[in-house]
Each structure stands twice: as C-alpha cells, then as structure tokens.
Design an enzyme around this catalytic site. Structure first.
Site, PDB file in Angstrom:
ATOM      1  N   SER A  61       0.788  -1.233   0.000  1.00 18.91           N
ATOM      2  CA  SER A  61       0.000   0.000   0.000  1.00 18.91           C
ATOM      3  C   SER A  61       0.823   1.287   0.000  1.00 18.91           C
ATOM      4  O   SER A  61       0.266   2.364  -0.170  1.00 18.91           O
ATOM      5  CB  SER A  61      -0.951   0.009   1.192  1.00 18.91           C
ATOM      6  OG  SER A  61      -2.011  -0.884   0.935  1.00 18.91           O
ATOM      7  N   LYS A  64       0.390   3.351  -2.910  1.00 16.33           N
ATOM      8  CA  LYS A  64      -0.765   4.252  -3.034  1.00 16.33           C
ATOM      9  C   LYS A  64      -0.308   5.718  -3.069  1.00 16.33           C
ATOM     10  O   LYS A  64      -0.952   6.564  -3.687  1.00 16.33           O
ATOM     11  CB  LYS A  64      -1.761   4.001  -1.904  1.00 16.33           C
ATOM     12  CG  LYS A  64      -2.441   2.617  -2.014  1.00 16.33           C
ATOM     13  CD  LYS A  64      -3.298   2.296  -0.802  1.00 16.33           C
ATOM     14  CE  LYS A  64      -4.278   1.161  -1.033  1.00 16.33           C
ATOM     15  NZ  LYS A  64      -3.868  -0.153  -0.643  1.00 16.33           N
ATOM     16  N   TYR A 189      -3.049  -2.069 -10.583  1.00 16.70           N
ATOM     17  CA  TYR A 189      -3.025  -1.933  -9.124  1.00 16.70           C
ATOM     18  C   TYR A 189      -2.230  -3.085  -8.483  1.00 16.70           C
ATOM     19  O   TYR A 189      -1.373  -2.853  -7.619  1.00 16.70           O
ATOM     20  CB  TYR A 189      -4.464  -1.897  -8.594  1.00 16.70           C
ATOM     21  CG  TYR A 189      -4.570  -1.982  -7.088  1.00 16.70           C
ATOM     22  CD1 TYR A 189      -4.285  -0.879  -6.284  1.00 16.70           C
ATOM     23  CD2 TYR A 189      -4.935  -3.172  -6.455  1.00 16.70           C
ATOM     24  CE1 TYR A 189      -4.357  -0.961  -4.896  1.00 16.70           C
ATOM     25  CE2 TYR A 189      -5.020  -3.263  -5.076  1.00 16.70           C
ATOM     26  CZ  TYR A 189      -4.732  -2.164  -4.306  1.00 16.70           C
ATOM     27  OH  TYR A 189      -4.805  -2.249  -2.929  1.00 16.70           O
ATOM     28  N   TYR A 240      -4.321   3.802   8.002  1.00 16.66           N
ATOM     29  CA  TYR A 240      -5.707   3.289   8.007  1.00 16.66           C
ATOM     30  C   TYR A 240      -6.448   3.715   9.273  1.00 16.66           C
ATOM     31  O   TYR A 240      -6.283   4.824   9.732  1.00 16.66           O
ATOM     32  CB  TYR A 240      -5.721   1.761   7.834  1.00 16.66           C
ATOM     33  CG  TYR A 240      -4.954   1.350   6.625  1.00 16.66           C
ATOM     34  CD1 TYR A 240      -5.399   1.726   5.371  1.00 16.66           C
ATOM     35  CD2 TYR A 240      -3.775   0.660   6.725  1.00 16.66           C
ATOM     36  CE1 TYR A 240      -4.686   1.392   4.245  1.00 16.66           C
ATOM     37  CE2 TYR A 240      -3.059   0.317   5.603  1.00 16.66           C
ATOM     38  CZ  TYR A 240      -3.522   0.688   4.373  1.00 16.66           C
ATOM     39  OH  TYR A 240      -2.820   0.374   3.270  1.00 16.66           O
ATOM     40  N   VAL A 258       1.071  -3.914   3.735  1.00 20.13           N
ATOM     41  CA  VAL A 258       1.019  -5.231   4.382  1.00 20.13           C
ATOM     42  C   VAL A 258       2.268  -6.086   4.134  1.00 20.13           C
ATOM     43  O   VAL A 258       2.409  -7.152   4.718  1.00 20.13           O
ATOM     44  CB  VAL A 258      -0.253  -6.045   4.016  1.00 20.13           C
ATOM     45  CG1 VAL A 258      -1.500  -5.438   4.606  1.00 20.13           C
ATOM     46  CG2 VAL A 258      -0.391  -6.226   2.514  1.00 20.13           C
TER      47      VAL A 258
HETATM   48  O1  DON Z   1      -4.866  -4.789  -2.136  1.00 21.65           O
HETATM   49  C1  DON Z   1      -4.304  -5.389  -1.241  1.00 21.65           C
HETATM   50  O2  DON Z   1      -4.912  -6.029  -0.412  1.00 21.65           O
HETATM   51  C2  DON Z   1      -2.794  -5.300  -1.148  1.00 21.65           C
HETATM   52  N1  DON Z   1      -2.197  -5.402  -2.414  1.00 21.65           N
HETATM   53  C3  DON Z   1      -2.346  -4.010  -0.515  1.00 21.65           C
HETATM   54  C4  DON Z   1      -2.992  -3.750   0.774  1.00 21.65           C
HETATM   55  C5  DON Z   1      -2.133  -3.130   1.786  1.00 21.65           C
HETATM   56  O3  DON Z   1      -0.925  -3.060   1.754  1.00 21.65           O
HETATM   57  C6  DON Z   1      -2.875  -2.667   2.935  1.00 21.65           C
HETATM   58  N2  DON Z   1      -1.941  -2.245   3.922  1.00 21.65           N
HETATM   59  N3  DON Z   1      -1.763  -2.246   5.006  1.00 21.65           N
END
Ligand code: DON
Length: 304
Positions: A61, A64, A189, A240, A258
């Site tokens: 993320s 982003k 994405y 978040y 993550v």
């Molecule tokens: O879309 C997803 O679930 C992952 N590629 C990225 C999510 C993410 O890193 C959320 N972070 N804490």
C-alpha cells in the site's frame, strides 16, 4: 545517528513476536516475521541504516502514495479529488461498506484500497502495460533505483486472490467512479503493490515528500502544493483506521503496507523507511510502529 538507530532496532525487536505476517495473500506469508530494519535519508543527502535494512519486500500500500503522485501529475488535484475523497475512515483498508454508505459514492480517500484503485484508473496510458510502465519508471526515478521491479509471484498471487478488490472495483464502475476495463485497472493496481523495494527505496520517497517535491539532486518532480496535500492525507489516513493513534504517539506523515513497510516523511528534515513484516490486527507493522515511536521521541520529530 547510526548508533541510535541500531539501539532503537534492538530495543524494539521483541515487538515482532506480538504480531503476524500477512497471510490473506499467501505469497506474503513467506516473509520473515523477525526482520526489522530502518533507513533514514536526511535532506542534506546523508543516509543511515540499521538492522535488516537490505531485506527486500513488496511495497504494497505504500504504492498508493506513488500512484497518487502520478495521478495528480497527470490530472491535477482538482480532478483527482473530484473522483476520490480526502476523509479518514474507521473501517479497514479493504472495506466495502464505506463505498455504499457514502452519499457521494466516491471512495473516502486514496489510501484505502477502493481509493487507490480509483487513483490508478486515472493514470495516463493507452494500455494497462503502458500505465504500469509509467508507474514503474516514476518509482525508479523517485527512489534513484533503476533495479526496482515486480515480484512476479506476489503479483500472480494478488491477482489470483484479489476478489475483494475486484468487488470494490466493479462497485465503483457501477457507480460511474471508474471507467474502462476493470480487470486492466486491477492488473495495474496489483502490479504496483507487488513492486519489490528495500528500506532505502521507501526512505527516498519519504525524503521527496519531506523536501516538498524536490529530489536530492535538486530536480523538482511534483509541486509543493501536491506534496502538502499528500502529506496531510498520510497523517489522517496513511495508517488506516490506526491513523489517529499514530498521529498522537508519533506525529509524522506515514504510509504503511502489508508487506511490512512503513514510509514516513518528516517535513524539512528526513525521509524514513522501516521494514517489519509482522503486522498488528489493522495491517500495520507492529515493531515498525514502535521503531518510529522511539525515533520520534529521540529526535523530537512530531510535527504537532
Ligand atoms: O490490495 C491489497 O490487499 C494489497 N495489495 C495491498 C494492501 C495493503 O498493503 C494494505 N496495507 N496495510
């Protein structure tokens, strides 16, 4: 500085045991839960490292922020924020209910999955491949690292298991928030989330934001105003539904992923990249947050 960083890493290592590596994307479950590393990039160009700073991880993320920069460069802030909000949320990063409960139907902010998928849809390019190549080129430029690439296993795994993201994207298409081929948008994405980086790479992204859009070689890549907006949204939404607590205890604009990374930008002072794949229940690096808390206290980094 190096000694201080080493002490901070050792002091906070035990925190990794209290969390777990992400497993909803099975490839991520292979990460070493005990890894903990940091890189600090000061705005005079010095770099300091400690712990497992050279371990590779997927940016997840934290991408982003990168895709938001590029979408703003391509469309301007007014257009981007006509499609995506700038309000924080107490729901999880992959929340679906937020999209329906929100009167304007637009995703609440660009730091949650729905908002990031909408952001990616705004990036210029004739094909999904061209769009992603622009993201990759831009990431290489702002990190000064031409070797950054996609971890193909993570990408394929995200694509195979990303049905929740698919649900968000189709819902937004149904509401007219995104246009075009949904699978193509998701592909961009997933690839953006799967770019493999180190603490140094994300620390450099933090330094760019800390330096109001100017790289350490003095090249301006994004406006001061766009950086101000992005850093503000990082404070309110970057961690978040844990962003409020993080702002109180650490007080630095930051963005987690993550994969265990946290990228932070201390305005006018430094960029910081932290890795700790063991996560808390909100999806943020459990030891990484503690490392940033110690660093913030040690050098009085809170912007508040
Ligand atoms: O879309 C997803 O679930 C992952 N590629 C990225 C999510 C993410 O890193 C959320 N972070 N804490």
């Amino acid at each position: 500085m190096k000694k201080v960083l080493e002490n901070i890493i050792e002091k906070n290592r035990e925190w990794s045991k209290r969390g777990e590596v992400a497993s909803y994307i099975p490839e991520l479950a292979k990460a070493n839960p005990n890894a903990l590393g940091i890189c600090v990039t000061t705005l005079d160009g010095e770099e300091y490292f400690a712990g497992d700073y050279d371990s590779k991880f997927t940016i997840q993320s934290i991408s982003k922020v990168v895709t938001l920069m590029l979408a703003i460069l391509d469309n301007g802030t007014e257009y981007v924020f006509s499609k995506i909000g700038m309000e924080p949320t107490e729901s999880a990063f992959n929340s679906i209910v937020n999209l329906e409960n929100n009167k304007q139907k637009k995703p609440l902010n660009p730091m949650i999955n729905a908002g990031a998928i909408a952001t990616v849809s705004l990036i210029s390019g004739e094909t999904a491949e061209e769009k992603f190549n622009r993201i990759l080129k831009f990431t290489r430029k702002i990190t000064g690292n031409d070797t950054i690439d996609v971890n193909n296993n993570v990408y394929l795994c995200e694509k195979a298991t990303g049905d929740r993201n698919r649900a968000l994207a189709y819902f937004m298409k149904g509401n007219g928030i995104i246009q075009g081929d949904v699978e193509d948008i998701l592909d961009v994405y997933f690839k953006a989330c799967s770019m493999e980086v180190t603490c140094r790479d994300i620390s450099r992204i933090g330094a760019l934001l800390a330096n109001a859009g100017v790289l350490l070689n003095n090249e301006r890549v994004i406006s001061r105003e766009a950086c101000r907006i992005i850093k503000t949204i990082m404070v309110t939404c970057g961690m978040y539904d844990a962003s409020g607590k993080f702002a109180v205890h650490i007080g630095i604009p930051a963005k987690s992923g993550v994969g265990g990374g946290i990228m932070a930008a201390v305005p006018r002072r430094m960029g910081i990249g932290v890795l700790g794949p063991s996560l808390d229940h909100k999806g943020n690096s459990i030891a990484g947050i503690k490392v940033l808390e110690s660093l913030s206290q040690e050098f009085d980094l809170s912007i508040f």
